[in-house]
Motif scaffolding. Sequence first.
Motif, PDB file in Angstrom:
ATOM      1  N   PRO A   3       0.827  -1.227   0.000  1.00 51.80           N
ATOM      2  CA  PRO A   3       0.000   0.000   0.000  1.00 51.80           C
ATOM      3  C   PRO A   3       0.850   1.263   0.000  1.00 51.80           C
ATOM      4  CG  PRO A   3      -0.112  -1.122   2.127  1.00 51.80           C
ATOM      5  CD  PRO A   3       0.545  -2.065   1.181  1.00 51.80           C
ATOM      6  N   LEU A   4       2.034   1.205   0.592  1.00 47.78           N
ATOM      7  CA  LEU A   4       2.928   2.368   0.587  1.00 47.78           C
ATOM      8  C   LEU A   4       3.467   2.623  -0.821  1.00 47.78           C
ATOM      9  CD1 LEU A   4       4.843   1.627   3.898  1.00 47.78           C
ATOM     10  CD2 LEU A   4       3.374   3.604   3.481  1.00 47.78           C
ATOM     11  N   LEU A   5       3.832   1.552  -1.516  1.00 47.53           N
ATOM     12  CA  LEU A   5       4.313   1.697  -2.893  1.00 47.53           C
ATOM     13  C   LEU A   5       3.209   2.210  -3.805  1.00 47.53           C
ATOM     14  CD1 LEU A   5       6.394  -1.603  -3.162  1.00 47.53           C
ATOM     15  CD2 LEU A   5       7.313   0.721  -3.219  1.00 47.53           C
ATOM     16  N   LEU A   6       1.979   1.770  -3.566  1.00 47.37           N
ATOM     17  CA  LEU A   6       0.840   2.270  -4.348  1.00 47.37           C
ATOM     18  C   LEU A   6       0.628   3.756  -4.110  1.00 47.37           C
ATOM     19  CD1 LEU A   6      -1.684  -0.673  -3.839  1.00 47.37           C
ATOM     20  CD2 LEU A   6      -0.733   0.073  -6.030  1.00 47.37           C
ATOM     21  N   ASN A   7       0.706   4.171  -2.846  1.00 46.83           N
ATOM     22  CA  ASN A   7       0.520   5.591  -2.523  1.00 46.83           C
ATOM     23  C   ASN A   7       1.660   6.441  -3.089  1.00 46.83           C
ATOM     24  OD1 ASN A   7      -1.728   4.781  -1.137  1.00 46.83           O
ATOM     25  ND2 ASN A   7      -0.931   5.196   0.894  1.00 46.83           N
ATOM     26  N   TYR A   8       2.876   5.943  -2.950  1.00 50.01           N
ATOM     27  CA  TYR A   8       4.034   6.669  -3.471  1.00 50.01           C
ATOM     28  C   TYR A   8       3.908   6.822  -4.992  1.00 50.01           C
ATOM     29  CZ  TYR A   8       8.919   7.939  -4.274  1.00 50.01           C
ATOM     30  OH  TYR A   8      10.075   8.585  -4.660  1.00 50.01           O
ATOM     31  N   SER A   9       3.461   5.749  -5.658  1.00 45.26           N
ATOM     32  CA  SER A   9       3.303   5.792  -7.111  1.00 45.26           C
ATOM     33  C   SER A   9       2.239   6.797  -7.529  1.00 45.26           C
ATOM     34  CB  SER A   9       2.939   4.397  -7.637  1.00 45.26           C
ATOM     35  OG  SER A   9       3.962   3.468  -7.336  1.00 45.26           O
ATOM     36  N   GLN A  10       1.161   6.896  -6.740  1.00 44.83           N
ATOM     37  CA  GLN A  10       0.113   7.866  -7.064  1.00 44.83           C
ATOM     38  C   GLN A  10       0.651   9.291  -6.985  1.00 44.83           C
ATOM     39  OE1 GLN A  10      -2.984   7.273  -8.229  1.00 44.83           O
ATOM     40  NE2 GLN A  10      -3.097   9.489  -8.497  1.00 44.83           N
ATOM     41  N   VAL A  11       1.504   9.545  -5.997  1.00 48.52           N
ATOM     42  CA  VAL A  11       2.136  10.865  -5.896  1.00 48.52           C
ATOM     43  C   VAL A  11       2.976  11.143  -7.140  1.00 48.52           C
ATOM     44  CG1 VAL A  11       3.828  12.249  -4.635  1.00 48.52           C
ATOM     45  CG2 VAL A  11       2.156  10.902  -3.373  1.00 48.52           C
ATOM     46  N   LYS A  12       3.763  10.155  -7.573  1.00 44.96           N
ATOM     47  CA  LYS A  12       4.628  10.354  -8.735  1.00 44.96           C
ATOM     48  C   LYS A  12       3.800  10.566 -10.006  1.00 44.96           C
ATOM     49  CE  LYS A  12       8.259  10.601  -8.098  1.00 44.96           C
ATOM     50  NZ  LYS A  12       8.980  11.772  -7.523  1.00 44.96           N
ATOM     51  N   ILE A  13       2.639   9.906 -10.093  1.00 47.36           N
ATOM     52  CA  ILE A  13       1.758  10.126 -11.245  1.00 47.36           C
ATOM     53  C   ILE A  13       1.240  11.562 -11.237  1.00 47.36           C
ATOM     54  CG2 ILE A  13      -0.494   9.530 -12.232  1.00 47.36           C
ATOM     55  CD1 ILE A  13       0.078   6.624 -11.385  1.00 47.36           C
ATOM     56  N   CYS A  14       0.845  12.037 -10.055  1.00 41.92           N
ATOM     57  CA  CYS A  14       0.369  13.419  -9.936  1.00 41.92           C
ATOM     58  C   CYS A  14       1.467  14.416 -10.306  1.00 41.92           C
ATOM     59  CB  CYS A  14      -0.123  13.684  -8.516  1.00 41.92           C
ATOM     60  SG  CYS A  14      -1.639  12.811  -8.074  1.00 41.92           S
ATOM     61  N   GLN A  15       2.718  14.028 -10.062  1.00 41.19           N
ATOM     62  CA  GLN A  15       3.850  14.878 -10.406  1.00 41.19           C
ATOM     63  C   GLN A  15       4.300  14.674 -11.852  1.00 41.19           C
ATOM     64  OE1 GLN A  15       6.557  13.517  -7.331  1.00 41.19           O
ATOM     65  NE2 GLN A  15       6.037  15.218  -5.969  1.00 41.19           N
ATOM     66  N   LYS A  16       3.578  13.785 -12.566  1.00 37.12           N
ATOM     67  CA  LYS A  16       3.895  13.434 -13.958  1.00 37.12           C
ATOM     68  C   LYS A  16       5.267  12.776 -14.079  1.00 37.12           C
ATOM     69  CE  LYS A  16       0.936  17.082 -15.882  1.00 37.12           C
ATOM     70  NZ  LYS A  16      -0.215  16.168 -15.991  1.00 37.12           N
ATOM     71  N   ASP A  17       5.708  12.162 -13.012  1.00 35.18           N
ATOM     72  CA  ASP A  17       6.966  11.402 -13.017  1.00 35.18           C
ATOM     73  C   ASP A  17       6.602   9.941 -13.279  1.00 35.18           C
ATOM     74  OD1 ASP A  17       9.526  10.560 -12.750  1.00 35.18           O
ATOM     75  OD2 ASP A  17       9.864  11.395 -10.755  1.00 35.18           O
ATOM     76  N   TYR A  18       6.140   9.681 -14.499  1.00 34.94           N
ATOM     77  CA  TYR A  18       5.533   8.398 -14.817  1.00 34.94           C
ATOM     78  C   TYR A  18       6.518   7.232 -14.773  1.00 34.94           C
ATOM     79  CZ  TYR A  18       1.835  11.484 -16.509  1.00 34.94           C
ATOM     80  OH  TYR A  18       0.860  12.442 -16.611  1.00 34.94           O
ATOM     81  N   THR A  19       7.752   7.454 -15.177  1.00 33.52           N
ATOM     82  CA  THR A  19       8.727   6.362 -15.224  1.00 33.52           C
ATOM     83  C   THR A  19       8.983   5.800 -13.827  1.00 33.52           C
ATOM     84  OG1 THR A  19       9.796   7.349 -17.159  1.00 33.52           O
ATOM     85  CG2 THR A  19      11.048   5.709 -15.944  1.00 33.52           C
ATOM     86  N   VAL A  20       9.158   6.679 -12.854  1.00 34.34           N
ATOM     87  CA  VAL A  20       9.372   6.232 -11.477  1.00 34.34           C
ATOM     88  C   VAL A  20       8.132   5.499 -10.970  1.00 34.34           C
ATOM     89  CG1 VAL A  20       9.762   6.978  -9.092  1.00 34.34           C
ATOM     90  CG2 VAL A  20      11.044   8.035 -10.964  1.00 34.34           C
ATOM     91  N   ALA A  21       6.958   6.020 -11.285  1.00 35.05           N
ATOM     92  CA  ALA A  21       5.713   5.369 -10.855  1.00 35.05           C
ATOM     93  C   ALA A  21       5.633   3.952 -11.414  1.00 35.05           C
ATOM     94  CB  ALA A  21       4.515   6.190 -11.318  1.00 35.05           C
ATOM     95  N   ILE A  22       5.962   3.786 -12.695  1.00 30.70           N
ATOM     96  CA  ILE A  22       5.906   2.461 -13.324  1.00 30.70           C
ATOM     97  C   ILE A  22       6.864   1.494 -12.634  1.00 30.70           C
ATOM     98  CG2 ILE A  22       6.457   1.188 -15.440  1.00 30.70           C
ATOM     99  CD1 ILE A  22       5.398   3.647 -16.984  1.00 30.70           C
ATOM    100  N   THR A  23       8.060   1.972 -12.288  1.00 33.19           N
ATOM    101  CA  THR A  23       9.048   1.112 -11.620  1.00 33.19           C
ATOM    102  C   THR A  23       8.489   0.542 -10.327  1.00 33.19           C
ATOM    103  OG1 THR A  23      10.914   2.341 -12.565  1.00 33.19           O
ATOM    104  CG2 THR A  23      11.340   1.047 -10.572  1.00 33.19           C
ATOM    105  N   HIS A  24       7.868   1.390  -9.505  1.00 25.09           N
ATOM    106  CA  HIS A  24       7.336   0.927  -8.219  1.00 25.09           C
ATOM    107  C   HIS A  24       6.075   0.082  -8.406  1.00 25.09           C
ATOM    108  CE1 HIS A  24      10.210   3.015  -5.730  1.00 25.09           C
ATOM    109  NE2 HIS A  24      10.026   4.114  -6.438  1.00 25.09           N
ATOM    110  N   LEU A  25       5.273   0.418  -9.397  1.00 29.83           N
ATOM    111  CA  LEU A  25       4.070  -0.374  -9.657  1.00 29.83           C
ATOM    112  C   LEU A  25       4.420  -1.748 -10.215  1.00 29.83           C
ATOM    113  CD1 LEU A  25       1.900   2.512 -11.059  1.00 29.83           C
ATOM    114  CD2 LEU A  25       1.447   1.224  -8.960  1.00 29.83           C
ATOM    115  N   ASN A  26       5.533  -1.843 -10.933  1.00 32.64           N
ATOM    116  CA  ASN A  26       6.016  -3.154 -11.377  1.00 32.64           C
ATOM    117  C   ASN A  26       6.318  -4.038 -10.167  1.00 32.64           C
ATOM    118  OD1 ASN A  26       5.849  -2.516 -14.082  1.00 32.64           O
ATOM    119  ND2 ASN A  26       8.007  -2.007 -14.299  1.00 32.64           N
ATOM    120  N   THR A  27       6.889  -3.427  -9.121  1.00 35.68           N
ATOM    121  CA  THR A  27       7.184  -4.172  -7.895  1.00 35.68           C
ATOM    122  C   THR A  27       5.903  -4.680  -7.249  1.00 35.68           C
ATOM    123  OG1 THR A  27       9.174  -2.819  -7.491  1.00 35.68           O
ATOM    124  CG2 THR A  27       8.258  -4.019  -5.608  1.00 35.68           C
TER     125      THR A  27
END
Length: 243
Positions: A147-171
């Motif tokens: 759930p922490l990785l999901l929340n962190y990824s949502q923040v990165k999506i909001c920041q349009k930092d999509y590549t980092v979000a994808i990396t954590h969502l892959n995990t």
Amino acid sequence: MRPGERSLFYCMPEKSVGYAKLSKTLRDIHKKKNDKNAVISKSCCGNQTTGYCDLDKITGESLIFEFDLLSVEQPGEYSKQVWTMSTEEKRALSAELREKGNQHFKEKDLEKAENCYAKAIGALEQLGLKEQPNSTEWNEIEDAKLPLLLNYSQVKICQKDYTVAITHLNTVLKRDPNNPKGLYRRATAHAGCWNIDEAQQDWNKLAEIDPTQESLVSKRLGDLNTAVKLKEQEEKQRLKGMF
């Protein structure tokens, strides 16, 4: 020791086995924070390299740590660093940081939310270093990170930092392939990166595992197709103007 003095701490290989892994994690975090396009080395196919030559050289070796005493603080005068905390304290800190991150996200303070989630993940990762991979305790910690990785990824999506979000969502999806939030958010991040096929695959899988999301998925796929057609038209106009 007194302030200004230095001491050496000799550590046997069996006691320093997690140092290279922890140091790699901290370096990777620092690298991504300072360069969003940085490439992070990963081990695969049994290759245990850390991606850092100096860390590879000391893996499995005895280590000597140097400590300089800068100052002395009495109990109650300082905040504990995560590595000095007990297992219970680290778990409590992770839960507290998650709640703070959620509150910051609701307030749209993305930077503070990101920092809270990252520190919460770090606390759990330190707990994981003490456990045998795939043991019951290790699996519990890995599950608690999702759930922490999901929340962190949502923040990165909001920041349009999509590549980092994808990396954590892959995990997340490697551990839980049918996680609805993971699929939806990774599809969103792929669409943001213009990875059309990957976005479509994730949205279609979401509709497959959760039929209640079919209407939402249909709308997202429709929006994506519209965006693709618009981009193709713009590209045709651009090319037409070149001749």
